[in-house]
Design a protein around this motif. Structure first.
Motif, PDB file in Angstrom:
ATOM      1  N   TYR A   1       0.838  -1.206   0.000  1.00  0.00           N
ATOM      2  CA  TYR A   1       0.000   0.000   0.000  1.00  0.00           C
ATOM      3  C   TYR A   1       0.877   1.263   0.000  1.00  0.00           C
ATOM      4  O   TYR A   1       0.644   2.198  -0.779  1.00  0.00           O
ATOM      5  N   ASN A   2       1.910   1.288   0.859  1.00  0.00           N
ATOM      6  CA  ASN A   2       2.793   2.468   0.948  1.00  0.00           C
ATOM      7  C   ASN A   2       3.471   2.777  -0.380  1.00  0.00           C
ATOM      8  O   ASN A   2       3.547   3.923  -0.812  1.00  0.00           O
ATOM      9  N   VAL A   3       4.000   1.717  -1.005  1.00  0.00           N
ATOM     10  CA  VAL A   3       4.790   1.895  -2.225  1.00  0.00           C
ATOM     11  C   VAL A   3       3.914   2.277  -3.419  1.00  0.00           C
ATOM     12  O   VAL A   3       4.253   3.175  -4.198  1.00  0.00           O
ATOM     13  N   PHE A   4       2.766   1.607  -3.553  1.00  0.00           N
ATOM     14  CA  PHE A   4       1.975   1.777  -4.776  1.00  0.00           C
ATOM     15  C   PHE A   4       0.812   2.767  -4.664  1.00  0.00           C
ATOM     16  O   PHE A   4       0.297   3.230  -5.669  1.00  0.00           O
ATOM     17  N   ILE A   5       0.399   3.090  -3.437  1.00  0.00           N
ATOM     18  CA  ILE A   5      -0.762   3.990  -3.290  1.00  0.00           C
ATOM     19  C   ILE A   5      -0.413   5.232  -2.455  1.00  0.00           C
ATOM     20  O   ILE A   5      -0.477   6.352  -2.945  1.00  0.00           O
ATOM     21  N   MET A   6      -0.019   5.015  -1.203  1.00  0.00           N
ATOM     22  CA  MET A   6       0.171   6.143  -0.289  1.00  0.00           C
ATOM     23  C   MET A   6       1.166   7.172  -0.821  1.00  0.00           C
ATOM     24  O   MET A   6       0.893   8.370  -0.817  1.00  0.00           O
ATOM     25  N   ARG A   7       2.321   6.710  -1.295  1.00  0.00           N
ATOM     26  CA  ARG A   7       3.364   7.626  -1.755  1.00  0.00           C
ATOM     27  C   ARG A   7       2.871   8.492  -2.916  1.00  0.00           C
ATOM     28  O   ARG A   7       3.097   9.694  -2.950  1.00  0.00           O
ATOM     29  N   HIS A   8       2.158   7.857  -3.861  1.00  0.00           N
ATOM     30  CA  HIS A   8       1.683   8.595  -5.044  1.00  0.00           C
ATOM     31  C   HIS A   8       0.536   9.545  -4.689  1.00  0.00           C
ATOM     32  O   HIS A   8       0.448  10.651  -5.224  1.00  0.00           O
ATOM     33  N   TYR A   9      -0.326   9.106  -3.772  1.00  0.00           N
ATOM     34  CA  TYR A   9      -1.422   9.974  -3.319  1.00  0.00           C
ATOM     35  C   TYR A   9      -0.856  11.229  -2.646  1.00  0.00           C
ATOM     36  O   TYR A   9      -1.283  12.355  -2.925  1.00  0.00           O
ATOM     37  N   ASP A  10       0.144  11.030  -1.781  1.00  0.00           N
ATOM     38  CA  ASP A  10       0.751  12.160  -1.080  1.00  0.00           C
ATOM     39  C   ASP A  10       1.405  13.134  -2.073  1.00  0.00           C
ATOM     40  O   ASP A  10       1.234  14.353  -1.964  1.00  0.00           O
ATOM     41  N   ASN A  11       2.127  12.608  -3.044  1.00  0.00           N
ATOM     42  CA  ASN A  11       2.758  13.470  -4.052  1.00  0.00           C
ATOM     43  C   ASN A  11       1.718  14.244  -4.863  1.00  0.00           C
ATOM     44  O   ASN A  11       1.906  15.423  -5.188  1.00  0.00           O
ATOM     45  N   LEU A  12       0.612  13.584  -5.198  1.00  0.00           N
ATOM     46  CA  LEU A  12      -0.472  14.233  -5.951  1.00  0.00           C
ATOM     47  C   LEU A  12      -1.073  15.385  -5.144  1.00  0.00           C
ATOM     48  O   LEU A  12      -1.284  16.493  -5.669  1.00  0.00           O
ATOM     49  N   MET A  13      -1.343  15.128  -3.848  1.00  0.00           N
ATOM     50  CA  MET A  13      -1.931  16.172  -3.001  1.00  0.00           C
ATOM     51  C   MET A  13      -0.977  17.355  -2.806  1.00  0.00           C
ATOM     52  O   MET A  13      -1.413  18.498  -2.705  1.00  0.00           O
ATOM     53  N   ARG A  14       0.329  17.088  -2.768  1.00  0.00           N
ATOM     54  CA  ARG A  14       1.294  18.199  -2.679  1.00  0.00           C
ATOM     55  C   ARG A  14       1.200  19.082  -3.915  1.00  0.00           C
ATOM     56  O   ARG A  14       1.301  20.303  -3.823  1.00  0.00           O
ATOM     57  N   LYS A  15       1.042  18.434  -5.087  1.00  0.00           N
ATOM     58  CA  LYS A  15       0.939  19.206  -6.327  1.00  0.00           C
ATOM     59  C   LYS A  15      -0.350  20.030  -6.358  1.00  0.00           C
ATOM     60  O   LYS A  15      -0.372  21.164  -6.807  1.00  0.00           O
ATOM     61  N   ILE A  16      -1.439  19.434  -5.886  1.00  0.00           N
ATOM     62  CA  ILE A  16      -2.744  20.106  -5.957  1.00  0.00           C
ATOM     63  C   ILE A  16      -2.862  21.206  -4.890  1.00  0.00           C
ATOM     64  O   ILE A  16      -3.247  22.339  -5.178  1.00  0.00           O
ATOM     65  N   LYS A  17      -2.525  20.872  -3.648  1.00  0.00           N
ATOM     66  CA  LYS A  17      -2.784  21.793  -2.529  1.00  0.00           C
ATOM     67  C   LYS A  17      -1.554  22.535  -2.033  1.00  0.00           C
ATOM     68  O   LYS A  17      -1.675  23.470  -1.230  1.00  0.00           O
ATOM     69  N   GLY A  18      -0.368  22.100  -2.451  1.00  0.00           N
ATOM     70  CA  GLY A  18       0.843  22.797  -2.030  1.00  0.00           C
ATOM     71  C   GLY A  18       1.071  22.706  -0.531  1.00  0.00           C
ATOM     72  O   GLY A  18       0.768  21.700   0.105  1.00  0.00           O
ATOM     73  N   GLN A  19       1.570  23.807   0.046  1.00  0.00           N
ATOM     74  CA  GLN A  19       1.947  23.819   1.465  1.00  0.00           C
ATOM     75  C   GLN A  19       0.741  23.601   2.381  1.00  0.00           C
ATOM     76  O   GLN A  19       0.888  23.106   3.500  1.00  0.00           O
ATOM     77  N   LYS A  20      -0.453  23.932   1.894  1.00  0.00           N
ATOM     78  CA  LYS A  20      -1.659  23.713   2.721  1.00  0.00           C
ATOM     79  C   LYS A  20      -1.814  22.242   3.090  1.00  0.00           C
ATOM     80  O   LYS A  20      -2.301  21.903   4.166  1.00  0.00           O
ATOM     81  N   TRP A  21      -1.430  21.354   2.166  1.00  0.00           N
ATOM     82  CA  TRP A  21      -1.516  19.911   2.407  1.00  0.00           C
ATOM     83  C   TRP A  21      -0.561  19.510   3.537  1.00  0.00           C
ATOM     84  O   TRP A  21      -0.942  18.790   4.465  1.00  0.00           O
ATOM     85  N   ILE A  22       0.689  20.025   3.503  1.00  0.00           N
ATOM     86  CA  ILE A  22       1.682  19.719   4.550  1.00  0.00           C
ATOM     87  C   ILE A  22       1.199  20.267   5.889  1.00  0.00           C
ATOM     88  O   ILE A  22       1.265  19.582   6.912  1.00  0.00           O
ATOM     89  N   ASP A  23       0.695  21.500   5.886  1.00  0.00           N
ATOM     90  CA  ASP A  23       0.225  22.124   7.133  1.00  0.00           C
ATOM     91  C   ASP A  23      -0.955  21.358   7.710  1.00  0.00           C
ATOM     92  O   ASP A  23      -1.045  21.150   8.927  1.00  0.00           O
ATOM     93  N   TRP A  24      -1.884  20.917   6.853  1.00  0.00           N
ATOM     94  CA  TRP A  24      -3.041  20.140   7.314  1.00  0.00           C
ATOM     95  C   TRP A  24      -2.593  18.831   7.947  1.00  0.00           C
ATOM     96  O   TRP A  24      -3.076  18.440   9.009  1.00  0.00           O
ATOM     97  N   LYS A  25      -1.631  18.152   7.308  1.00  0.00           N
ATOM     98  CA  LYS A  25      -1.144  16.878   7.852  1.00  0.00           C
ATOM     99  C   LYS A  25      -0.483  17.076   9.218  1.00  0.00           C
ATOM    100  O   LYS A  25      -0.702  16.293  10.146  1.00  0.00           O
ATOM    101  N   ASN A  26       0.312  18.138   9.341  1.00  0.00           N
ATOM    102  CA  ASN A  26       0.972  18.412  10.621  1.00  0.00           C
ATOM    103  C   ASN A  26      -0.041  18.679  11.732  1.00  0.00           C
ATOM    104  O   ASN A  26       0.123  18.236  12.869  1.00  0.00           O
ATOM    105  N   GLU A  27      -1.091  19.419  11.378  1.00  0.00           N
ATOM    106  CA  GLU A  27      -2.149  19.716  12.352  1.00  0.00           C
ATOM    107  C   GLU A  27      -2.896  18.440  12.736  1.00  0.00           C
ATOM    108  O   GLU A  27      -3.186  18.190  13.911  1.00  0.00           O
ATOM    109  N   GLN A  28      -3.189  17.616  11.721  1.00  0.00           N
ATOM    110  CA  GLN A  28      -3.917  16.367  11.978  1.00  0.00           C
ATOM    111  C   GLN A  28      -3.121  15.398  12.861  1.00  0.00           C
ATOM    112  O   GLN A  28      -3.707  14.619  13.610  1.00  0.00           O
TER     113      GLN A  28
END
Length: 289
Positions: free
Chosen positions: A250-277
């Motif tokens: 799951y980490n290699v084939f899904i999680m890593r790519h999902y995280d990279n996609l969200m960084r592209k779409i939401k930028g720093q807001k995605w990192i800040d949201w994850k840190n808060e969560q």
């Protein structure tokens, strides 16, 4: 107050049968102190030797800056020739570390200096990785994407290692959709007022010296701090427990790519949201208001 950590058991040497029965099957860490003294690497490998044999190689360097949305997965923060890097390590403390440096690819002659020990696990022979660090540099608390069984062979200097098993994840302020915890936690001296859930975590600690091997079971969280400049090599064996193998896939084939996609779409807001969560979810699970 300190973290609730017990010393990792230490043995001078070990048989395959003892290792499987006492450490692999129960998934407990161990330090093996004197197993590799017949390796050429035991007497040859030092920072100076690496400078001699790989001095012209340009190496990727990482420090402890927080993750930025623009950073690619495992993208280095700087690059330097190995000779310059070793000189830097010896001259002054530096945050720069090398990790996941594949010696088979970079300096094939180094593979003559070690063998693949028979601990009863099949080791991945294409992935011997070197890790270097300067005094007081450290990794973030993390676990490896493939949740492998890891044998960590230490050369030169001293290194402090703090480990937690996956059952402790609810207390560690794990960042969602990632393999790390909050990067602003100092595991060698945590602030329990800021991170109260850490009081409940139960883990392990040890200090590695030249020639020691640390066995880290599948998916163990690990934080490594270089007490003095030094380096280590890791050999790994694929996760055997079905649950861990499933998580690795799951980490290699899904999680890593999902995280990279969200960084592209939401930028720093995605990192800040994850840190808060990480705080919200950890405190909710532990009923901390």
């Amino acid at each position: 107050m300190k973290l609730n950590l017990q010393q990792i058991p230490r043995v001078k040497t070990i048989t395959k049968e003892e290792f499987i029965k006492n450490y692999f099957k129960p998934q407990k860490p161990v330090v093996i102190e004197r197993f590799i003294e017949d390796w050429p690497a035991y007497s040859k490998w030092s920072l100076d030797y690496m400078k001699d044999i790989a001095g012209d190689k340009v190496v990727p360097l990482y420090d402890d800056r927080p993750v930025d949305y623009k950073d690619g997965f495992n993208e280095p923060h700087a690059k330097m020739k190995m000779s310059e890097y070793v000189d830097l390590l010896k001259k002054e403390p530096t945050k720069y570390r090398i990790f996941l440096w594949n010696i088979l690819k970079e300096v094939p002659s180094l593979q003559k200096d070690f063998s693949y020990p028979d601990f009863g696990l099949k080791l991945m022979k294409s992935l011997p990785m070197l890790f270097f660090g300067g005094a007081n540099s450290h990794t973030f608390m993390h676990y490896d994407i493939d949740l492998a069984n890891i044998f960590h062979f230490h050369f030169e200097g001293k290194k402090q290692c703090i480990l937690f098993d996956q059952k402790q994840s609810n207390f560690l302020y794990k960042i969602p959709h990632s393999l790390i915890v909050r990067e602003d936690i100092d595991f060698s001296n945590p602030d329990f007022e800021k991170w109260p859930a850490l009081k409940k975590a139960e883990g392990y600690i040890t200090e590695l010296e030249h020639g020691n091997i640390l066995y880290m079971p599948e998916g163990y969280w690990h934080y490594m701090k270089y007490v003095t400049p030094g380096f280590s090599m890791s050999l790994r064996s694929i996760a055997k427990k079905p649950k861990n193998l499933g998580k690795a896939i799951y980490n290699v084939f899904i999680m890593r790519h999902y995280d990279n996609l969200m960084r592209k779409i939401k930028g720093q807001k995605w990192i800040d949201w994850k840190n808060e969560q990480a705080i919200v979810r950890t405190h909710r699970k532990n009923h901390i208001l």
